[in-house]
Design a protein around this motif. Structure first.
Motif, PDB file in Angstrom:
ATOM      1  N   LEU A  35       0.744  -1.130   0.006  1.00 54.91           N
ATOM      2  CA  LEU A  35      -0.017  -0.012   0.173  1.00 54.91           C
ATOM      3  C   LEU A  35       0.826   1.324   0.032  1.00 54.91           C
ATOM      4  O   LEU A  35       1.957   1.223   0.924  1.00 54.91           O
ATOM      5  CB  LEU A  35      -0.736  -0.090   1.351  1.00 54.91           C
ATOM      6  N   THR A  36       0.446   2.252  -0.859  1.00 56.64           N
ATOM      7  CA  THR A  36       1.208   3.419  -0.765  1.00 56.64           C
ATOM      8  C   THR A  36       0.334   4.606  -0.816  1.00 56.64           C
ATOM      9  O   THR A  36      -0.686   4.456  -1.473  1.00 56.64           O
ATOM     10  CB  THR A  36       2.164   3.677  -1.966  1.00 56.64           C
ATOM     11  N   ALA A  37       0.629   5.907  -0.256  1.00 52.35           N
ATOM     12  CA  ALA A  37      -0.118   7.002  -0.171  1.00 52.35           C
ATOM     13  C   ALA A  37       0.887   8.131  -0.350  1.00 52.35           C
ATOM     14  O   ALA A  37       2.132   7.945  -0.193  1.00 52.35           O
ATOM     15  CB  ALA A  37      -0.891   7.077   1.181  1.00 52.35           C
ATOM     16  N   TYR A  38       0.068   9.360  -0.684  1.00 51.21           N
ATOM     17  CA  TYR A  38       0.909  10.644  -0.976  1.00 51.21           C
ATOM     18  C   TYR A  38       1.387  11.093   0.372  1.00 51.21           C
ATOM     19  O   TYR A  38       2.379  11.163   0.754  1.00 51.21           O
ATOM     20  CB  TYR A  38       0.154  11.418  -1.934  1.00 51.21           C
ATOM     21  N   ARG A  52      -2.912  -5.471   6.445  1.00 50.42           N
ATOM     22  CA  ARG A  52      -1.284  -6.190   6.972  1.00 50.42           C
ATOM     23  C   ARG A  52      -0.602  -6.577   5.727  1.00 50.42           C
ATOM     24  O   ARG A  52      -0.189  -7.572   5.469  1.00 50.42           O
ATOM     25  CB  ARG A  52      -1.636  -7.434   7.926  1.00 50.42           C
ATOM     26  N   PRO A  53      -0.327  -5.517   5.091  1.00 48.40           N
ATOM     27  CA  PRO A  53       0.527  -5.799   3.859  1.00 48.40           C
ATOM     28  C   PRO A  53       2.011  -6.065   4.091  1.00 48.40           C
ATOM     29  O   PRO A  53       2.591  -6.019   5.282  1.00 48.40           O
ATOM     30  CB  PRO A  53       0.484  -4.464   3.027  1.00 48.40           C
ATOM     31  N   ARG A  54       2.797  -6.484   3.236  1.00 52.27           N
ATOM     32  CA  ARG A  54       4.208  -6.716   3.580  1.00 52.27           C
ATOM     33  C   ARG A  54       4.967  -5.258   3.480  1.00 52.27           C
ATOM     34  O   ARG A  54       6.136  -5.534   3.870  1.00 52.27           O
ATOM     35  CB  ARG A  54       4.735  -7.741   2.588  1.00 52.27           C
ATOM     36  N   MET A  55       4.408  -4.415   2.420  1.00 54.82           N
ATOM     37  CA  MET A  55       5.215  -3.159   2.540  1.00 54.82           C
ATOM     38  C   MET A  55       4.124  -2.162   2.524  1.00 54.82           C
ATOM     39  O   MET A  55       3.026  -2.400   2.002  1.00 54.82           O
ATOM     40  CB  MET A  55       5.928  -3.266   0.969  1.00 54.82           C
ATOM     41  N   ALA A  56       4.653  -1.092   3.010  1.00 58.26           N
ATOM     42  CA  ALA A  56       3.785   0.095   2.982  1.00 58.26           C
ATOM     43  C   ALA A  56       4.705   1.554   2.735  1.00 58.26           C
ATOM     44  O   ALA A  56       5.803   1.547   3.154  1.00 58.26           O
ATOM     45  CB  ALA A  56       2.815   0.250   4.178  1.00 58.26           C
ATOM     46  N   ARG A  72       5.213  -1.616  12.613  1.00 55.18           N
ATOM     47  CA  ARG A  72       6.225  -1.996  12.093  1.00 55.18           C
ATOM     48  C   ARG A  72       6.654  -3.376  11.802  1.00 55.18           C
ATOM     49  O   ARG A  72       7.831  -3.740  11.833  1.00 55.18           O
ATOM     50  CB  ARG A  72       7.162  -1.441  13.299  1.00 55.18           C
ATOM     51  N   PHE A  73       5.587  -4.106  11.491  1.00 52.47           N
ATOM     52  CA  PHE A  73       5.882  -5.490  11.183  1.00 52.47           C
ATOM     53  C   PHE A  73       6.117  -5.479   9.598  1.00 52.47           C
ATOM     54  O   PHE A  73       6.555  -6.463   9.158  1.00 52.47           O
ATOM     55  CB  PHE A  73       4.643  -6.261  11.514  1.00 52.47           C
ATOM     56  N   CYS A  74       5.810  -4.488   8.953  1.00 48.08           N
ATOM     57  CA  CYS A  74       5.987  -4.346   7.482  1.00 48.08           C
ATOM     58  C   CYS A  74       7.063  -3.547   7.217  1.00 48.08           C
ATOM     59  O   CYS A  74       7.497  -2.741   7.976  1.00 48.08           O
ATOM     60  CB  CYS A  74       4.767  -3.919   6.679  1.00 48.08           C
ATOM     61  N   SER A  80       9.106   9.130  -3.185  1.00 54.08           N
ATOM     62  CA  SER A  80       8.677   8.644  -4.507  1.00 54.08           C
ATOM     63  C   SER A  80       9.072   7.399  -4.739  1.00 54.08           C
ATOM     64  O   SER A  80       8.300   6.678  -5.705  1.00 54.08           O
ATOM     65  CB  SER A  80       9.148   9.746  -5.625  1.00 54.08           C
ATOM     66  N   GLU A  81      10.276   6.885  -4.494  1.00 51.70           N
ATOM     67  CA  GLU A  81      10.714   5.331  -4.745  1.00 51.70           C
ATOM     68  C   GLU A  81       9.799   4.366  -4.266  1.00 51.70           C
ATOM     69  O   GLU A  81       9.805   3.225  -4.692  1.00 51.70           O
ATOM     70  CB  GLU A  81      12.069   5.220  -4.198  1.00 51.70           C
ATOM     71  N   CYS A  82       8.931   4.793  -3.081  1.00 54.54           N
ATOM     72  CA  CYS A  82       8.035   3.749  -2.515  1.00 54.54           C
ATOM     73  C   CYS A  82       7.112   3.366  -3.648  1.00 54.54           C
ATOM     74  O   CYS A  82       6.652   2.225  -3.767  1.00 54.54           O
ATOM     75  CB  CYS A  82       7.360   4.257  -1.221  1.00 54.54           C
ATOM     76  N   LEU A  83       6.817   4.141  -4.771  1.00 55.68           N
ATOM     77  CA  LEU A  83       5.827   3.803  -5.830  1.00 55.68           C
ATOM     78  C   LEU A  83       6.469   2.762  -6.640  1.00 55.68           C
ATOM     79  O   LEU A  83       5.712   1.607  -6.818  1.00 55.68           O
ATOM     80  CB  LEU A  83       5.414   4.936  -6.472  1.00 55.68           C
ATOM     81  N   THR A  84       7.818   2.957  -6.996  1.00 56.42           N
ATOM     82  CA  THR A  84       8.175   1.845  -8.121  1.00 56.42           C
ATOM     83  C   THR A  84       8.598   0.790  -7.169  1.00 56.42           C
ATOM     84  O   THR A  84       8.575  -0.565  -7.719  1.00 56.42           O
ATOM     85  CB  THR A  84       9.656   2.492  -8.700  1.00 56.42           C
ATOM     86  N   GLN A  85       8.966   0.665  -5.881  1.00 58.85           N
ATOM     87  CA  GLN A  85       9.259  -0.446  -5.133  1.00 58.85           C
ATOM     88  C   GLN A  85       8.161  -1.357  -4.958  1.00 58.85           C
ATOM     89  O   GLN A  85       8.206  -2.379  -5.023  1.00 58.85           O
ATOM     90  CB  GLN A  85       9.847   0.088  -3.591  1.00 58.85           C
ATOM     91  N   ALA A  86       7.054  -0.771  -4.735  1.00 53.14           N
ATOM     92  CA  ALA A  86       5.766  -1.325  -4.515  1.00 53.14           C
ATOM     93  C   ALA A  86       5.323  -1.848  -5.957  1.00 53.14           C
ATOM     94  O   ALA A  86       4.804  -3.007  -5.752  1.00 53.14           O
ATOM     95  CB  ALA A  86       4.611  -0.423  -3.976  1.00 53.14           C
ATOM     96  N   ALA A  87       5.699  -1.429  -7.066  1.00 55.99           N
ATOM     97  CA  ALA A  87       5.088  -1.979  -8.382  1.00 55.99           C
ATOM     98  C   ALA A  87       6.201  -3.214  -8.760  1.00 55.99           C
ATOM     99  O   ALA A  87       5.674  -4.038  -9.689  1.00 55.99           O
ATOM    100  CB  ALA A  87       5.731  -0.797  -9.390  1.00 55.99           C
ATOM    101  N   GLN A  88       7.243  -3.269  -7.923  1.00 55.14           N
ATOM    102  CA  GLN A  88       8.188  -4.499  -8.381  1.00 55.14           C
ATOM    103  C   GLN A  88       8.016  -5.460  -7.088  1.00 55.14           C
ATOM    104  O   GLN A  88       8.910  -6.389  -7.036  1.00 55.14           O
ATOM    105  CB  GLN A  88       9.459  -4.071  -8.636  1.00 55.14           C
TER     106      GLN A  88
END
Length: 388
Positions: A35-38, A52-56, A72-74, A80-88
């Motif tokens: 999950l990502t947000a601005y 409970r995603p693996r990444m946020a 802090r489990f994830c 901005s790199e959170c977007l490309t990291q979530a995308a992969q």
């Protein structure tokens, strides 16, 4: 049955929150893994607790100590790199529901890593349609599925084509709050008036775009790339009731259209579950409750955004990217600057037109060239906006 693993970029926005609602409704079918947000950190915190995603990730960084202990489990990623990291990340699908050109790199990253993209970001195709479609073609058929209600409707109608030739795509729009206003009244309209959409509840930026019909201008560009048609074969139809979400006219004269209530959960869930259809939990369209369906031709004189879109598609290069950047800057100025209180809708058209005149002929053969065109167009638009 294995659950499809989904990363949601822009999870706290209108599309993102509705996607999570239908994912919760069908939690035996979907697993939310990123999950990502601005910047809406509190809303994101609640979503992380629930799914409970693996990444946020947050595009606007916060100190790590602001992340509650129970979250802090994830893995947390900031910037901005959170977007490309979530995308992969380890997922099947990436729902790209962020606003603006920032979605382009996320889409390209997801496709490059073999993820199916559920596209709710117009700008990715508007600014870099040739790059996105080339990447999707390498991945295979149906690696890019539309979430916008109009493009989802066309996609659904095309499922019945069975190879029969298409004459034109029918792209419907409500006409927005200024549908019956004359040209000068539209130009003099205020921010508050533009934010009163008659049919849909959406984010502020897309609501302004719907009022100016820049939303439909972007959708013409999006449809050209998604469905591989010429702009002259895309017909915009003003349909105030928003019951017919779009359609396809075949060469023999037959028209297939997709009807439904103005509920974005249907196209969102259709993309998530394709090729299956799952219930959204909402009410189905009741034909007996319809007072009538009406259709009008759009007026490019009152809404020059439609004319500009077709001119940009014909011009090629970075013209569409420049239009998008200038519009984003103008709408941001209207919504968030102190001058937005007195700014009128007509200024959006003027700023976009002037920016196109100065930067509309730039090349667009790579992501780097597109990013350059985007930056230059934004600088020109800001200068024009600040000059008043």
């Amino acid at each position: 049955m294995n659950r499809r693993k989904i990363a949601v970029l822009g999870s706290t926005g209108s599309i993102g929150t509705q996607a999570l609602e239908v994912a919760k409704l069908h939690e035996d079918r979907f697993e939310i893994v990123a999950l990502t947000a601005y910047s809406s950190k509190e809303n994101l915190f609640e979503q992380v607790r629930l799914f409970r995603p693996r990444m946020a990730g947050l595009v606007i960084p916060v100190p790590l100590e602001e992340i509650p202990e129970d979250l802090r489990f994830c893995q947390w990623v900031f910037g901005s790199e959170c977007l490309t990291q979530a995308a992969q990340t380890d997922c099947d699908d990436v729902l790209v529901s962020v606003v603006g050109m920032v979605g382009l790199e996320s889409v390209l990253t997801a496709l490059a890593h073999g993820k199916r993209v559920l596209l709710a970001n117009k700008e990715a195709l508007v600014t870099g349609g040739h790059l996105v479609m080339d990447a999707a073609a390498k991945l295979g058929e149906n690696s890019l599925l539309p979430v916008d209600s109009e493009h989802s409707a066309i996609f659904q109608c095309l499922q019945g084509a069975q190879g029969n030739p298409v004459e034109k795509l029918l792209l419907t729009c409500s006409g927005g709050p200024f549908r019956t206003w004359d040209r000068q009244a539209v130009r003099n309209a205020t921010r508050a008036q533009a934010l009163k959409h008659p049919n849909w509840v959406m984010g502020q930026k897309i609501t302004i775009d719907s009022a100016t019909l820049f939303n439909k201008a972007l959708e013409i560009m999006e449809a050209k790339w998604l469905f591989g048609v010429d702009e002259k074969d895309i017909q915009v139809v003003v349909h105030p009731q928003s019951v017919i979400h779009s359609g396809v006219q075949f060469r023999d004269g037959a028209v297939i259209a997709q009807l439904g209530t103005p509920d974005m959960k249907l196209p969102i869930l259709y993309a998530m579950s394709y090729p299956e259809r799952l219930p959204t939990g909402g009410a189905a369209l009741d034909l007996f409750q319809l007072a009538g369906l009406t259709f009008e031709k759009p007026d490019p004189d009152r809404f020059p955004s439609l004319r500009m879109a077709r001119e940009c598609l014909k011009a090629g290069g970075a013209a569409c990217c420049v239009l998008n950047a200038a519009n984003e800057e103008a709408v941001s100025h209207l919504l968030y600057s102190p001058a937005g209180e007195t700014m009128t809708i007509g200024k959006i058209y003027d700023v976009v037109e002037e920016t196109l005149q100065q930067a509309g002929s730039l090349p667009a053969n790579s992501l780097e060239e597109l990013l350059h065109a985007d930056r230059l167009a934004r600088n020109i638009a800001r200068e024009r906006l600040n000059r008043g």
